[in-house]
Design a protein around this motif. Structure first.
Motif: not given
Lengths: 110, 114
Positions: A17-19, A74, A12, A56, A60-61, A76, A72, A54, A21
């Motif tokens: 934003e990186v996701n 995430s 990245s 947070t 991260a989330s 930000p 996943t 979800k 999984t």
């Protein structure tokens, strides 16, 4: 023991934003999902944990669909300092045996 | 809150020699783990203690590795005799031991067997 599958590596750029999984098709009803981050020459560090929907925090989330067969992480607006290996673990406490896979090596480029 | 303490930080030995690693977990943490991490791989659990009892040691090479946690607090991991393939980082972690408790890791001991 639920087995997890993650991508081996991801790239990245700063500010994106990186996701990441993680697949865990045979997750059990009582299993939680936990993510750790590891920098070179350090032990893994807890990032986030969730059971459904979800979660947070300041770092991260974590998104977990209704069937809970995947999750996943995430991140930000990543920075160079987010370059690390990220591990997804599935299980509960008590008799839980925390098992790490190879993780996902995230490289953030300038 | 003090973290998980490990020593030494680095160790270089020759094959067939013995080596010992020490770990002091976070105060009050009932569960202690020893992991072996080979370069490029994820940590592999060697042994898990709940207080001073062993929960799992299925991946501990018992012919050469031993670990103890006699008073349910600090722990030592020993290798005797060491082999070249034992070169790795040995990580100690601890947790409160309850349901879904997160693990806290030390910085590890990097072992090189020559």
């Amino acid at each position: 023991l639920a087995k997890t599958t993650q991508p081996i590596s991801m790239d990245s750029y700063e500010g994106q934003e990186v996701n990441i999984t993680c697949s865990h098709n045979n997750i059990a009803t009582n299993d939680y999902i936990t993510w750790y981050q590891q920098f070179p020459s350090q032990g893994p560090r807890f990032i986030i944990q969730g059971y459904k929907t979800k979660v947070t925090n300041e770092v991260a989330s974590l998104f977990i669909p209704a069937d809970r067969k995947s999750s996943t992480l995430s991140l930000p607006r990543v920075s160079l300092s987010d370059t690390a290996v990220y591990y997804c673990l599935v299980g509960v406490g008590g008799s839980y045996i925390p098992t790490f896979g190879r993780g996902t090596s995230l490289i953030v480029h300038p | 809150e003090a973290g998980v303490a490990q020593s030494p930080r680095y160790k270089i030995i020759e094959k067939r020699q013995s080596v010992a690693f020490w770990c002091n977990p976070i105060s009050g943490h009932a569960t202690l783990y020893w992991y072996q991490q080979i370069l490029g791989q994820g940590p592999k659990l060697l042994i898990q203690f709940q207080n001073n009892g062993v929960v799992d040691d299925s991946q501990l090479p018992k012919d050469r590795f031993s670990a103890e946690r006699l008073k349910g607090v600090d722990s030592t991991l020993k290798i005797q005799p060491a082999k070249l393939e034992d070169s790795a980082v040995y990580l100690c972690a601890s947790s409160r031991g309850g349901t879904n408790e997160k693990l806290f890791f030390g910085s590890g001991t990097q072992l090189s067997v020559l």
